[in-house]
Design an enzyme around this catalytic site. Structure first.
Site, PDB file in Angstrom:
ATOM      1  N   LEU A  17     -37.642 -38.094 -53.991  1.00  0.00           N
ATOM      2  CA  LEU A  17     -38.613 -38.520 -54.995  1.00  0.00           C
ATOM      3  C   LEU A  17     -39.769 -39.298 -54.374  1.00  0.00           C
ATOM      4  CD1 LEU A  17     -36.145 -39.604 -57.799  1.00  0.00           C
ATOM      5  CD2 LEU A  17     -37.954 -37.931 -58.104  1.00  0.00           C
ATOM      6  N   ASP A  36     -39.857 -45.625 -44.588  1.00  0.00           N
ATOM      7  CA  ASP A  36     -38.482 -45.127 -44.535  1.00  0.00           C
ATOM      8  C   ASP A  36     -37.772 -45.833 -43.390  1.00  0.00           C
ATOM      9  OD1 ASP A  36     -37.149 -42.450 -45.948  1.00  0.00           O
ATOM     10  OD2 ASP A  36     -36.149 -43.030 -44.086  1.00  0.00           O
ATOM     11  N   ASN A  89     -39.700 -47.608 -54.537  1.00  0.00           N
ATOM     12  CA  ASN A  89     -38.775 -46.504 -54.743  1.00  0.00           C
ATOM     13  C   ASN A  89     -37.525 -46.579 -53.877  1.00  0.00           C
ATOM     14  OD1 ASN A  89     -38.128 -43.520 -55.462  1.00  0.00           O
ATOM     15  ND2 ASN A  89     -38.291 -43.502 -53.223  1.00  0.00           N
ATOM     16  N   TYR A 155     -25.395 -50.654 -58.715  1.00  0.00           N
ATOM     17  CA  TYR A 155     -26.624 -49.907 -58.988  1.00  0.00           C
ATOM     18  C   TYR A 155     -27.147 -50.219 -60.388  1.00  0.00           C
ATOM     19  CZ  TYR A 155     -29.683 -45.752 -59.119  1.00  0.00           C
ATOM     20  OH  TYR A 155     -30.749 -44.886 -59.212  1.00  0.00           O
ATOM     21  N   LYS A 159     -30.813 -51.890 -61.122  1.00  0.00           N
ATOM     22  CA  LYS A 159     -31.835 -51.177 -61.882  1.00  0.00           C
ATOM     23  C   LYS A 159     -32.163 -51.874 -63.202  1.00  0.00           C
ATOM     24  CE  LYS A 159     -32.844 -47.772 -59.123  1.00  0.00           C
ATOM     25  NZ  LYS A 159     -34.152 -47.779 -58.435  1.00  0.00           N
ATOM     26  N   THR A 189     -32.104 -34.501 -56.971  1.00  0.00           N
ATOM     27  CA  THR A 189     -32.244 -35.245 -55.715  1.00  0.00           C
ATOM     28  C   THR A 189     -30.910 -35.213 -54.982  1.00  0.00           C
ATOM     29  OG1 THR A 189     -31.521 -37.353 -56.640  1.00  0.00           O
ATOM     30  CG2 THR A 189     -33.870 -36.819 -56.853  1.00  0.00           C
TER      31      THR A 189
END
Length: 308
Positions: A17, A36, A89, A155, A159, A189
């Site tokens: 993404l 990255d 992201n 997670y 989020k 993904t």
């Protein structure tokens, strides 16, 4: 309306993404700082942007530490002269049920997603506010943060926390003309590739074939490119009045999520004692209880994964 002259940072943009977001921002004219932890995939993303005539540089570093946030912003300013757009992201998964989740599983996900978002946004805003030209903050959430999901305590917490921070930042940054929004992507993904329910959609995208209509329309599940348009829009001048929002996108569907509101309000003189709640709960409150997790419709027969 293009993004000519704008400068963007996209964390976790070497693949998936994040790479799609970086490419779309570059296609519309923005210069992009790619990020990255893998130098090779970061270089590949930079090369892909340059191949379409865009400008990009890479910062190879893990998101989370303040030092990485400083390096990202310093790189944008040094190489491109400014910073206008930040897309947070970067993320990792360490899935496990609560009673088996280790401290490291929890801390790693919180550090990358939640702390990484905080440190990077903080550093970006420290550059944007004194400049006085506004800015765009786009943070990536997840359906798990909105609804919960089995095996994803860490997670879900990260989020959901990101969405909470975005709402606070929208208030704090309004006078500076800096918008802050969260995007809830639903796309094929590496994270969804392991879920059998989505296998037909993931396989179609991997083979360069159209994602079946059931996924695109009924589930709002598509490709990374289907999400990238919203990211670019929220980074543009066209979205100057959009802030504090949580927007879901995937396939053919776009959703504006509600902010939490009370589903039911009841009053009792003297307050709600234990005895009063035992008596009143079945008739006054039980029907207002909210669901958790996501539920999906049965797959059409032709889209069901093969069983051995």
């Amino acid at each position: 309306m293009s993004l000519d002259g704008k400068v963007a940072i996209v964390t976790g943009s070497g693949r998936g993404l994040g790479r799609a977001y970086a490419l779309e921002l570059a296609r519309l004219g923005a210069s992009v700082v790619v990020n990255d932890v893998d130098a090779r995939v970061a270089a590949d993303a930079v090369a892909a942007i340059q191949a379409i005539g865009g400008r990009a540089v890479a910062v190879v570093a893990p998101v989370g530490p303040t030092a990485t946030a400083v390096e990202l912003v310093d790189t944008a300013v040094r190489d491109f002269g400014r910073l206008d757009i930040l897309v947070t992201n970067a993320g990792v998964l360490r899935d496990s049920v609560l009673w088996k989740m280790s401290d490291d599983d929890f801390d790693t996900v919180i550090d990358v997603h939640l702390r990484g978002t905080f440190t990077t946004v903080r550093e970006a805003v420290r550059h944007m506010r004194p400049r006085g030209e506004g800015g765009r903050i786009v943070c990536i959430g997840s359906p798990t943060g909105q609804r919960g999901n089995f095996g994803q305590t860490n997670y879900a917490a990260a989020k959901a926390g990101i969405v909470g921070m975005v709402r606070s930042w929208a208030l704090e940054l309004k006078r500076a003309g800096i918008t802050a929004n969260a995007v809830i992507p639903v796309a094929a993904t590496a994270m969804t590739a392991t879920i059998p329910y989505f296998s037909a959609a993931v396989t179609a995208e991997a083979n360069g074939e159209p994602v079946p209509e059931f996924f695109r329309h009924d589930l709002g599940f598509g490709t990374s490119d289907d999400v990238a348009g919203l990211i670019a829009f929220l980074g543009s001048d066209a979205a100057a009045t959009v802030t504090g929002q949580v927007i879901g996108v995937g396939g053919d569907r776009l959703q504006i999520w509600t902010h939490p509101e009370a589903a039911l309000t009841a009053y009792r003189e003297g307050g709600w004692s234990y005895d009063a709640l035992v008596k009143a709960w079945p008739s006054e409150f039980a029907n207002a209880l909210q669901s958790v997790g996501e539920s999906f419709p049965e797959l059409p027969a032709d889209l069901r994964p093969a069983t051995s």
